[in-house]
Design a protein around this motif. Structure first.
Motif, PDB file in Angstrom:
ATOM      1  N   ILE A 139      -3.262   8.136 -10.490  1.00 36.13           N
ATOM      2  CA  ILE A 139      -2.448   7.651 -11.604  1.00 36.13           C
ATOM      3  C   ILE A 139      -1.130   8.424 -11.677  1.00 36.13           C
ATOM      4  CG2 ILE A 139      -3.540   9.166 -13.306  1.00 36.13           C
ATOM      5  CD1 ILE A 139      -2.229   5.614 -13.905  1.00 36.13           C
ATOM      6  N   LEU A 140      -1.158   9.718 -11.315  1.00 36.60           N
ATOM      7  CA  LEU A 140       0.084  10.494 -11.326  1.00 36.60           C
ATOM      8  C   LEU A 140       1.083   9.930 -10.327  1.00 36.60           C
ATOM      9  CD1 LEU A 140      -1.144  14.201 -11.573  1.00 36.60           C
ATOM     10  CD2 LEU A 140      -0.504  12.644 -13.397  1.00 36.60           C
ATOM     11  N   LYS A 141       0.599   9.554  -9.161  1.00 29.49           N
ATOM     12  CA  LYS A 141       1.499   8.998  -8.150  1.00 29.49           C
ATOM     13  C   LYS A 141       1.967   7.600  -8.553  1.00 29.49           C
ATOM     14  CE  LYS A 141       0.097  11.768  -4.191  1.00 29.49           C
ATOM     15  NZ  LYS A 141       1.448  12.320  -3.974  1.00 29.49           N
ATOM     16  N   LEU A 142       1.063   6.801  -9.128  1.00 26.39           N
ATOM     17  CA  LEU A 142       1.458   5.468  -9.573  1.00 26.39           C
ATOM     18  C   LEU A 142       2.553   5.529 -10.629  1.00 26.39           C
ATOM     19  CD1 LEU A 142      -2.057   3.759  -9.821  1.00 26.39           C
ATOM     20  CD2 LEU A 142      -0.235   3.146  -8.228  1.00 26.39           C
ATOM     21  N   GLN A 143       2.472   6.530 -11.498  1.00 28.12           N
ATOM     22  CA  GLN A 143       3.437   6.651 -12.588  1.00 28.12           C
ATOM     23  C   GLN A 143       4.632   7.528 -12.227  1.00 28.12           C
ATOM     24  OE1 GLN A 143       3.141   4.889 -15.226  1.00 28.12           O
ATOM     25  NE2 GLN A 143       1.014   4.594 -15.799  1.00 28.12           N
ATOM     26  N   ALA A 144       4.635   8.085 -10.991  1.00 24.11           N
ATOM     27  CA  ALA A 144       5.701   9.014 -10.554  1.00 24.11           C
ATOM     28  C   ALA A 144       5.746  10.244 -11.444  1.00 24.11           C
ATOM     29  CB  ALA A 144       7.056   8.303 -10.540  1.00 24.11           C
ATOM     30  N   TRP A 145       4.579  10.742 -11.815  1.00 29.20           N
ATOM     31  CA  TRP A 145       4.486  11.908 -12.698  1.00 29.20           C
ATOM     32  C   TRP A 145       4.081  13.176 -11.952  1.00 29.20           C
ATOM     33  CZ3 TRP A 145       1.010   9.411 -17.066  1.00 29.20           C
ATOM     34  CH2 TRP A 145       1.797   8.528 -17.827  1.00 29.20           C
ATOM     35  N   ARG A 148       3.242   1.663  -2.871  1.00 24.52           N
ATOM     36  CA  ARG A 148       3.293   2.503  -1.670  1.00 24.52           C
ATOM     37  C   ARG A 148       2.359   3.715  -1.765  1.00 24.52           C
ATOM     38  NH1 ARG A 148       9.279   3.800  -0.054  1.00 24.52           N
ATOM     39  NH2 ARG A 148       8.203   4.812   1.704  1.00 24.52           N
ATOM     40  N   ILE A 149       1.259   3.537  -2.489  1.00 22.20           N
ATOM     41  CA  ILE A 149       0.182   4.520  -2.387  1.00 22.20           C
ATOM     42  C   ILE A 149      -0.386   4.438  -0.978  1.00 22.20           C
ATOM     43  CG2 ILE A 149      -2.126   5.125  -3.217  1.00 22.20           C
ATOM     44  CD1 ILE A 149       0.100   5.797  -5.185  1.00 22.20           C
ATOM     45  N   VAL A 150      -0.459   3.212  -0.477  1.00 24.94           N
ATOM     46  CA  VAL A 150      -0.818   2.957   0.916  1.00 24.94           C
ATOM     47  C   VAL A 150       0.383   2.282   1.548  1.00 24.94           C
ATOM     48  CG1 VAL A 150      -2.444   1.841   2.475  1.00 24.94           C
ATOM     49  CG2 VAL A 150      -3.214   2.639   0.245  1.00 24.94           C
ATOM     50  N   GLU A 151       0.828   2.802   2.680  1.00 25.78           N
ATOM     51  CA  GLU A 151       1.969   2.214   3.360  1.00 25.78           C
ATOM     52  C   GLU A 151       1.523   1.000   4.174  1.00 25.78           C
ATOM     53  OE1 GLU A 151       5.191   2.999   3.241  1.00 25.78           O
ATOM     54  OE2 GLU A 151       4.924   4.694   1.863  1.00 25.78           O
ATOM     55  N   PRO A 152       2.349  -0.073   4.201  1.00 22.50           N
ATOM     56  CA  PRO A 152       1.991  -1.231   5.032  1.00 22.50           C
ATOM     57  C   PRO A 152       1.882  -0.837   6.503  1.00 22.50           C
ATOM     58  CG  PRO A 152       3.840  -1.733   3.551  1.00 22.50           C
ATOM     59  CD  PRO A 152       3.618  -0.259   3.488  1.00 22.50           C
ATOM     60  N   THR A 153       0.840  -1.314   7.152  1.00 19.22           N
ATOM     61  CA  THR A 153       0.719  -1.089   8.595  1.00 19.22           C
ATOM     62  C   THR A 153       1.622  -2.056   9.344  1.00 19.22           C
ATOM     63  OG1 THR A 153      -1.592  -0.467   8.212  1.00 19.22           O
ATOM     64  CG2 THR A 153      -0.941  -0.879  10.492  1.00 19.22           C
ATOM     65  N   VAL A 154       1.613  -3.299   8.869  1.00 20.98           N
ATOM     66  CA  VAL A 154       2.482  -4.345   9.422  1.00 20.98           C
ATOM     67  C   VAL A 154       3.047  -5.113   8.239  1.00 20.98           C
ATOM     68  CG1 VAL A 154       2.602  -6.401  10.898  1.00 20.98           C
ATOM     69  CG2 VAL A 154       1.064  -4.522  11.504  1.00 20.98           C
ATOM     70  N   GLY A 155       4.241  -5.647   8.383  1.00 26.33           N
ATOM     71  CA  GLY A 155       4.822  -6.462   7.323  1.00 26.33           C
ATOM     72  C   GLY A 155       5.627  -5.640   6.327  1.00 26.33           C
ATOM     73  N   GLN A 156       6.072  -6.315   5.241  1.00 27.70           N
ATOM     74  CA  GLN A 156       6.904  -5.624   4.257  1.00 27.70           C
ATOM     75  C   GLN A 156       6.798  -6.298   2.895  1.00 27.70           C
ATOM     76  OE1 GLN A 156      10.948  -5.845   5.661  1.00 27.70           O
ATOM     77  NE2 GLN A 156      11.118  -8.041   5.362  1.00 27.70           N
ATOM     78  N   ILE A 157       7.200  -5.552   1.868  1.00 29.68           N
ATOM     79  CA  ILE A 157       7.297  -6.075   0.509  1.00 29.68           C
ATOM     80  C   ILE A 157       8.737  -5.874   0.059  1.00 29.68           C
ATOM     81  CG2 ILE A 157       6.509  -5.848  -1.863  1.00 29.68           C
ATOM     82  CD1 ILE A 157       3.861  -4.812  -0.848  1.00 29.68           C
ATOM     83  N   VAL A 158       9.358  -6.965  -0.433  1.00 32.22           N
ATOM     84  CA  VAL A 158      10.750  -6.925  -0.848  1.00 32.22           C
ATOM     85  C   VAL A 158      10.818  -7.270  -2.332  1.00 32.22           C
ATOM     86  CG1 VAL A 158      13.050  -7.916  -0.524  1.00 32.22           C
ATOM     87  CG2 VAL A 158      11.548  -7.588   1.446  1.00 32.22           C
ATOM     88  N   LEU A 187      11.094   3.832  -6.565  1.00 29.54           N
ATOM     89  CA  LEU A 187      10.242   2.642  -6.637  1.00 29.54           C
ATOM     90  C   LEU A 187       9.271   2.711  -7.811  1.00 29.54           C
ATOM     91  CD1 LEU A 187       8.946   0.020  -5.464  1.00 29.54           C
ATOM     92  CD2 LEU A 187       7.505   1.523  -4.056  1.00 29.54           C
ATOM     93  N   ARG A 188       8.482   3.771  -7.844  1.00 28.62           N
ATOM     94  CA  ARG A 188       7.380   3.841  -8.803  1.00 28.62           C
ATOM     95  C   ARG A 188       7.862   3.970 -10.243  1.00 28.62           C
ATOM     96  NH1 ARG A 188       3.971   8.153  -5.051  1.00 28.62           N
ATOM     97  NH2 ARG A 188       3.312   6.639  -3.458  1.00 28.62           N
ATOM     98  N   SER A 189       9.000   4.624 -10.436  1.00 28.21           N
ATOM     99  CA  SER A 189       9.498   4.779 -11.798  1.00 28.21           C
ATOM    100  C   SER A 189      10.001   3.459 -12.371  1.00 28.21           C
ATOM    101  CB  SER A 189      10.615   5.827 -11.833  1.00 28.21           C
ATOM    102  OG  SER A 189      11.716   5.400 -11.042  1.00 28.21           O
ATOM    103  N   LYS A 190      10.247   2.484 -11.494  1.00 29.97           N
ATOM    104  CA  LYS A 190      10.731   1.185 -11.958  1.00 29.97           C
ATOM    105  C   LYS A 190       9.596   0.173 -12.152  1.00 29.97           C
ATOM    106  CE  LYS A 190      15.112   2.318 -11.770  1.00 29.97           C
ATOM    107  NZ  LYS A 190      15.962   2.364 -12.969  1.00 29.97           N
ATOM    108  N   LEU A 191       8.402   0.552 -11.779  1.00 30.32           N
ATOM    109  CA  LEU A 191       7.233  -0.315 -11.936  1.00 30.32           C
ATOM    110  C   LEU A 191       6.311   0.281 -12.986  1.00 30.32           C
ATOM    111  CD1 LEU A 191       6.358  -0.917  -8.158  1.00 30.32           C
ATOM    112  CD2 LEU A 191       7.986  -2.181  -9.561  1.00 30.32           C
ATOM    113  N   SER A 192       5.510  -0.560 -13.619  1.00 34.64           N
ATOM    114  CA  SER A 192       4.523  -0.079 -14.589  1.00 34.64           C
ATOM    115  C   SER A 192       3.154  -0.612 -14.198  1.00 34.64           C
ATOM    116  CB  SER A 192       4.865  -0.554 -16.001  1.00 34.64           C
ATOM    117  OG  SER A 192       6.013   0.095 -16.490  1.00 34.64           O
TER     118      SER A 192
END
Length: 1515
Positions: free
Chosen positions: A514-520, A1313-1323, A1337-1342
């Motif tokens: 949760i700390l990483k998800l929230q950028a805390w 990006r807790i898990v990095e894509p092995t193939v492909g991308q998210i835009v 990234l994470r600070s802009k998402l909830s």
């Protein structure tokens, strides 16, 4: 050139004629008596004959190899099994041949220009024979030993090398005496004999101790192993963990010489030791054997109460190992008495050397007394050390087991007083420190005894001046009081601050996701660093106080000696060198306990603090065993009954948690418990389990019980082990349980099936999988009463229906089941429904009965009806949606990826064994440690200070020995005032050197500890989530607590090792440099010493291979103890509910023994080595004494010889101290090595990429475009997402549904990006999220995560950890998430305390707090990951309405098992096994009745509508 004396010449003859022999005989015999034995001519003849024998041996051996053994045929057959030191032997032979050839040529050239004589011819012949002999030996070894598979050199050759050594030593000693008598000796003779002596040492070492390099002849002489075997034992030992330690049945000789350690040390030399190689302990040395003794003593001391005091605990621990304590005390007493024999006899020995004889053979009697006393001292010290370590490990094991059992039985009220981190510290730090106290337990009374003995010797030598020595000693002792109090205070505060830090660290590690998800994470890292800064303030005070204490006490012996000698001068007591040396020897022995006194004081202080802390923990209240009355199964039909129950988590609170609880459940009934969030549903189950404190009332339970918690508790280990939970495997029943819990399909997907290792806290399982494993565990127990705390909320609708029907209604058809649920659709099947509100049962009865009787239940059902109406309305609507082209190509593409993945999948478990460096600790580890602080600038200062101290101390002693007369009859060299003033000046200088050294060492330790702490924690916090998924927190906590504590307090051992080496070199320098005559006389003794030391070096290599790995095993085997304890604390309610306490106690005892085994054998290995070391030192010292007493009177100065003996008395002590410190240093440096491992962890991508930062307003639209996304959790793991392509439109609501384990949560983790894509991308809004920093990234998402998380602190800090919002904004968010009124009830309002893990809040309330966080943040992209799983339907509807109102223009991505939560979404994504099966609007998907989504909705509707149908039919 002057090679030889000029002698009468005789005519040159071509051979060794009779006249030459006659001339030699005349010259030898003419000296008279036995003096010819010292004549150089005789010596040349002797060495000539010896080398002729060598030449003969080589020729015979050559012929034997050539004709009798066909050695030439074997030449070159073996290329890898050459002899150890073969090249050394080979080139030494060639070197000697060349050296003698040079001497021969120089002699020939000189004598060719001068006259010849018979002596010259003999000398030339000797050099020629030597040249030929050594050359022939070189050729023989080169041809026949370079490749042959030989284990040793020929016996006759090794015998000759031994004879060569003896003859060379004899020649050198003879040269010395001849030179003393004749005042001249040729340089050629000096050079030849010195080189021969040194080279003979080399040959003896390589011949007798140079075994084969492949280990077949490893150092297995009787001295080493107590046996006469020359090879590895023929019997291969069984695996260590299947056998009991040889110590258990060892004989007296084996115990006395520690030979019982031989098999393990030999095995460690041959291979890298693993825990399975280490034998099991036996008897009282096991935790299971020692714990009952401790328990019995504590029970007898406490007299039936629960109170445990520090004194009671100390006495109990002492009694667990009283035999070892008594034996170690006896050994310590013998050691102390024996160590003072030397100082007592020094004066007598000096007078003997000065010519004072009292009886015949007095010298030999003195040597015998010295030797026997040193022998007793050596053996007593070794067994003293081993026994105190054995006692320590036993006491520590019993204490850890006691703490574990206490943690298992601790009441919830008591748990609030200590967090998990604090309790873990009791095991990892406090218990360890109490175990270390064994080293110091005898020091207090030994200091008193040693002071008394010292005073008696001083009184004998110096009379009344000893009173001054007593006064000075008492003054030094009194200095302990203020220093001890300061150290105790600082240590106490240090441990408290360490507890706070460990508590925070433990909490952070549990919630790192949760700390990483929230950028805390950096914010929480700064909190830990702040706690560390508090800790380091106390650490600095403690360390610098220790430095000052070290300065005082290292200067204490010098201070005592200055006072004593000054008193002698004032009293007019004559100072003689013998008495001075006796006093100095006494001070030197007294120096050891005084040196150790600071450590003893510090350890007593630390141990007292730790005992107090653990005693207070053991005094906490246990869970009362009689809260729940057990009803025999056969005596009544009642399964569960509560009469007039009143319960409260906080007994002191005026408002109880539950009140007026009355209900009865008959055997076989199904009872449902429902109610709003925070109404007391989970507390009701806790009252049945006996977990919540009972104020009054009666709780009765019949039969066995099984419990499924709302938050899944999963053990680290295999899935099968979690389900069996200690029961034997019944394959048929096991398969039925797997089928009922829908686990078969999950197990098919997993590479290892039910043998898959689950990470800590089920980290590699989805929430639904963890719950189903929990349910399977309960079902497999086949209990009488089942308690389910809303386990169906964590699974999807299809799975939930399956679980309810198969588990509760079918498999548990005849069982009593009480289930808490928020799903109204599961209520009609219940025989009894309990409606909870405000801690009371507001309604009770069957579904239809209570539906008509009150509004509370109607409120819940009404919310459910409202959700169902949404289903109907959506089914009726026809709105345009996205075309099918979005789904079909994706499905096809996904299938292709699935096929590819199956081919490439690599099988490996997520959780791997802990990494353990093998082999020797690299020099880079030492270098990194030394140079971490100030680039290593302080290390040379500390070393120079120690060297200066050693020089000044030796200088002061030398001054006293030289300046005082040997007897009363001689005049002193200097006046009394000069004598004392010079001595005082040298002593003050040495004291200030100690101060500089102590401050330098402490500064290095303090600075390095802080730097390593910061580096390690930064690397841990920046590590990817995969590191935490695959690394149990126990491993990280072990480094953050035990290893960090070692680096904080114990790394001064590196400096102690260096200082010990300097002191040992000082002794050698004194023994060799006080008089060059002594040095030359000691040549044979030193030669023997070097041989033995070379042997010892090999012994050390032999020993350290095993000892190093044993030390590493100690570090590796401690983490499972901590991890198991941590898991037990978090799952104690589940463990108790299954009555599994005995099994978990057994597991804990086994893990504790797994830690004690390498510890115990490390102690045995240490003493095995040190005993042999002491024997070698004893032999050296004895030989030195024998040579001294055999010298003619007046050869050397008795004072100087006495000074050498004074230092020689400590030779074994310092030699042992060097090796002991070296071993201890290697053991301690492993903590640095383990921390350094975590300073080089792989890191996540950068938090911020300055060159590619998004705009502050990004994202503006919130459109998420996923392109061919493939994800797996590690290179060795299978793909979880298999080629997803879709778009989440900006400002729209997208629902993600799918079966448990289909990859829904993985998709969200990839978005963050807790898990990095092995193939492909998210835009997102045109920016590839992989191209920007993680915090950007994470600070802009909830996100509202699946597992609701709260941190210890306050309501304010939980909602706003970064302190970005005002109180008004926080209150507004609380009101929006329906928690405002609840918080306003609290007196502290926003400062209301939140306990560890938020345990004083219900799971539903914790979920609402998470909602409050996102309402504060107001991000453009919001993710709900099962956000409403833990709340009732009414609260769920309120949350959904809140989100619709406040995030109407945001992209909302919802993962939900409740279909109603995603029905109002604009788009729906359906995942199955990592594949995107369907993607369209809900309406479009519902139109196609064959779609998976339509089937899912239909099943949910069918399951839910049963409630409405039944309700309508009864109206």
């Amino acid at each position: 050139m002057g090679f030889l004396q000029t002698a009468n010449s005789s005519s040159f003859t071509t051979g060794m004629s009779d006249s030459l022999l006659l001339s030699i005989g005349e010259k030898l015999g003419g000296a008279g008596g036995l003096d010819f034995l010292l004549n150089p001519i005789f010596l040349r003849f002797l060495t000539l004959s010896l080398h002729l024998i060598l030449l003969f041996i080589v020729i015979i051996s050559w012929l034997h190899k050539k004709f009798w053994t066909n050695g030439g045929e074997n030449h070159g057959r073996y290329n890898s099994n050459t002899l150890q030191y073969y090249k050394t032997t080979l080139f030494s032979s060639l070197g000697l041949s060349l050296f003698n050839l040079i001497l021969c040529l120089l002699s020939l050239f000189y004598w060719y220009r001068n006259s010849w004589s018979d002596e010259k011819i003999l000398t030339l012949s000797e050099l020629g024979v030597k040249t030929v002999s050594w050359l022939s030996l070189y050729l023989f070894l080169h041809i026949y030993f370079s490749n042959l598979k030989e284990s040793k050199y020929p016996f006759v050759l090794r015998l000759w090398w031994g004879l060569f050594f003896c003859v060379s030593c004899y020649c050198l000693v003879s040269d010395v005496f001849y030179f003393e008598k004749a005042k001249y000796l040729s340089t050629l003779f000096w050079a030849s004999d010195v080189v021969s002596t040194l080279m003979s040492l080399v040959f003896c070492f390589t011949g007798f101790w140079g075994g084969k390099m492949d280990g077949d002849t490893i150092l297995e002489a009787p001295l080493l192993n107590g046996s006469a075997t020359n090879g590895v034992e023929s019997e291969t030992p069984a695996k260590g963990d299947e056998t009991v330690t040889p110590y258990d049945n060892a004989g007296f000789y084996s115990l006395f010489t520690f030979s019982w350690m031989r098999p393990l040390i030999a095995l460690g030399y041959e291979k890298t030791l693993d825990l399975e190689d280490v034998p099991q302990l036996s008897g009282l040395d096991t935790a299971g054997g020692a714990l009952p003794v401790l328990n019995d003593k504590l029970v007898s001391y406490s007299r039936g109460t629960n109170r445990v005091t520090m004194t009671m605990l100390a006495k109990g621990l002492l009694f667990t190992a009283w035999r070892e304590v008594v034996l170690s005390a006896v050994c310590a007493l013998i050691y102390t008495l024996a160590s003072y024999v030397g100082p007592y006899l020094i004066d007598v020995f000096v007078q003997y050397l000065n010519g004072s004889r009292h009886f015949a053979n007095e010298g030999y009697v003195l040597v015998s007394a010295f030797t026997i006393a040193k022998m007793f001292e050596c053996f007593a010290q070794r067994h003293w050390f081993f026994k105190v370590q054995q006692a320590s490990y036993r006491a520590r094991a019993a204490l850890v087991a006691k703490i574990y059992i206490k943690g298992l039985t601790l009441s919830c009220q008591s748990k609030k007083e200590h967090t998990t981190g604090e309790i873990i510290n009791f095991i990892s730090v406090d218990a360890e420190r109490i175990g270390d106290f064994g080293w110091y337990m005898h020091d207090p009374w030994m200091v008193v005894l040693q002071v008394v003995l010292a005073l008696l010797i001083l009184y004998k030598d110096l009379g009344l001046a000893s009173i001054a020595a007593l006064a000075a000693t008492i003054l030094v002792m009194l200095a302990n009081i203020p220093l001890g109090k300061l150290q105790e205070k600082f240590q106490d505060e240090l441990m408290k601050s360490k507890d706070e830090r460990m508590k925070a660290t433990s909490e952070v590690l549990r919630n790192m996701r949760i700390l990483k998800l929230q950028a805390w994470e950096l914010k929480f890292l700064s909190r830990i660093q702040d706690l560390r800064s508090v800790e380091t303030r106390w650490l600095a005070r403690y360390l610098y106080t220790t430095a000052f204490t070290t300065f005082v006490f290292w200067g204490a012996p010098t201070f005592v000696s200055v006072v004593t000698f000054g008193a002698c001068m004032l009293m007019g007591i004559p100072l003689e060198s013998g008495k001075i040396l006796s006093a100095l020897a006494t001070f030197r022995i007294l120096q050891e306990p005084i040196y150790n006194l600071p450590d003893t004081i510090a350890m007593i202080v630390q141990t007292k603090v730790s005992l107090d802390r653990i005693a207070s923990f053991l005094s906490l209240d246990d869970l009362p065993p009689d809260v729940v009355q057990k009803i025999p199964v056969s005596s009544s039909d009642i399964a569960v009954e509560v009469i007039n129950g009143k319960f409260s988590w906080d007994v002191s609170s005026p408002s109880p948690t539950l009140r007026d609880i009355n209900f009865r459940v008959s055997r076989g009934m199904k009872v449902a418990v429902c109610g709003m969030v925070g109404s007391g549903k989970s507390s009701l189950l806790s009252s049945i389990l006996g977990e919540i404190p009972k104020i009054y009332g009666v709780v009765s339970l019949s039969g066995t019980k099984a419990y499924v918690a709302q938050s899944a508790w999963i053990q680290s280990g295999k899935i099968e082990e979690n389900i069996l939970f200690g029961k034997e495997m019944d394959r048929q029943w096991y398969n039925r349980v797997l089928e009922a819990c829908s686990l078969n399909k999950d197990l098919e997907i997993l590479a290892f099936g039910d043998q898959t290792v689950i990470g800590e806290r089920g980290i590699n399982m989805s929430g639904g999988q963890k719950q189903r494993i929990q349910i399977a565990r309960a079902l497999y127990q086949d209990a009488d009463v089942y308690l389910f705390d809303d386990p169906f909320s964590a699974v999807d609708a299809h799975t939930g229906t399956h679980l309810f029907n198969e588990c509760i209604m079918r498999l548990l058809d005849s069982k009593t089941v009480i289930y808490v649920t928020h799903q109204v659709e599961f209520l009609p099947a219940a025989d009894l429904i309990l409606v909870m509100k405000d801690g009371q049962i507001k309604q009770a009865g069957r579904y239809n009965d209570i539906l008509r009787s009150g509004s509370d239940f109607m409120e819940l059902v009404g919310a459910h009806e409202e959700a169902l109406s949404a289903l109907d309305s959506i089914s009726m609507e026809k709105t345009a949606g996205s075309s099918d082209k979005n789904a079909k190509p994706v499905l096809q593409e996904s299938q292709n990826h699935e096929n590819d993945d199956n081919n490439d999948e690599t099988k490996a478990q997520l959780v791997q064994e802990e990494e353990r460096v093998k082999g020797s600790v690299g020099l880079s580890v030492y270098w990194n440690y030394i140079t971490t602080a100030y680039g290593g600038l302080l290390a040379p200062i500390a070393l120079l200070s120690q060297v200066a101290f050693q020089v000044l101390q030796i200088g002061s002693n030398y001054w006293m020995a030289w300046a005082t007369p040997v007897s009363k009859d001689e005049a002193p060299q200097v006046g009394g005032s000069t004598l004392i003033l010079v001595y005082v000046a040298l002593s003050i200088g040495s004291a200030f050197c100690i101060l500089g050294r102590a401050l330098s060492v402490v500064t290095i330790s303090y600075k390095t500890a802080n730097i390593l702490f910061n580096k390690m924690h930064l690397c841990i916090f920046r590590a990817p989530m995969s590191f935490f998924d695959s690394t149990p927190s126990g491993r990280i906590l072990n480094r953050a607590s035990t290893d960090q504590s070692t680096v904080d307090l114990n790394m001064g051992i590196i400096s102690l090792f260096c200082f010990a080496v300097i002191q040992l070199l000082g002794i050698v320098a004194v023994m060799s440099q006080v008089a060059w005559q002594v040095f030359i006389i000691f040549i044979p003794v030193i030669a023997i010493c070097i041989l033995l030391q070379a042997f010892l070096t090999s012994s050390y290599r032999y020993y350290i291979a095993a000892a190093r790995e044993l030390a590493r095993l100690c570090g590796v085997s401690k983490a499972p103890v901590i991890q198991h304890f941590s898991e037990t604390l978090s799952g104690s309610i589940t463990i108790r509910s299954f009555d599994q306490e005995p099994r978990f106690r057994e597991i804990s005892l086994r893990l504790i023994d797994g830690y004690s085994r390498p510890k115990f054998n490390t102690a045995g290995a240490m003493e095995w080595l040190c005993l042999r070391l002491d024997v070698l030192s004893l032999m050296t010292f004895t030989c030195a004494l024998i040579f001294l007493i055999t010298l003619p009177e007046g050869t050397i100065d008795p004072s100087i010889a006495g000074l050498a003996v004074t230092y020689g008395l400590n030779l074994n002590m310092y030699q042992s101290w060097v090796v002991w410190n070296l071993c201890f240093m290697e053991n301690r440096i492993i903590s640095v090595e383990r921390i350094l491992q975590y300073t080089s962890l792989p890191s996540e991508p950068p938090l911020v990429i300055e060159s590619n930062r998004p705009a502050s307003c990004w994202p503006t639209q919130g459109e998420v475009n996923i392109q061919d996304l493939q994800v797996r959790y590690g290179p060795h793991m299978p793909f979880v997402l298999r080629g997803l392509t879709c778009t989440f439109f900006g400002g729209k609501r997208t629902g993600i549904v799918g079966r448990t384990g289909s990859g829904k949560s993985t998709l969200i983790q990839t978005l963050f990006r807790i898990v990095e894509p092995t193939v492909g991308q998210i835009v997102i809004d045109g920016i590839n999220i992989s191209d920007i920093g993680l915090h950007d990234l994470r600070s802009k998402l909830s996100i509202i995560p699946q597992d609701p998380t709260m941190f210890e602190g306050t309501v304010r800090t939980n909602l706003d950890p970064l302190e970005e919002y005002t109180d008004e904004q926080i209150w507004e968010a609380l009101d929006k998430c329906q928690l405002g009124d609840e918080v306003r009830k609290k007196a502290e309002k926003l400062d209301f305390a939140v306990t560890e893990n938020g345990e004083n809040w219900s799971v539903g309330q914790r979920q609402l707090v998470c909602l409050g966080r996102v309402l504060l943040k107001k991000s453009k992209v919001l993710v709900l990951d099962e956000a409403t799983a833990s709340v009732d339907t009414a609260t769920d509807n309120l949350i959904q309405q809140t989100l619709r109102n406040h995030f109407c223009d945001s992209t909302v991505i919802t993962i939900a098992h409740r279909i109603t939560s995603v029905l109002d979404s604009d788009m729906v994504v359906l995942l199955d096994n990592g594949l995107l099966k369907e993607y369209d609007t809900p309406e479009k998907l519902l139109e196609d009745k064959s779609s998976l989504f339509a089937k899912l909705v239909a099943e949910y509707s069918m399951r839910s509508s049963s409630t409405s149908v039944e309700h309508l039919s009864n109206d």
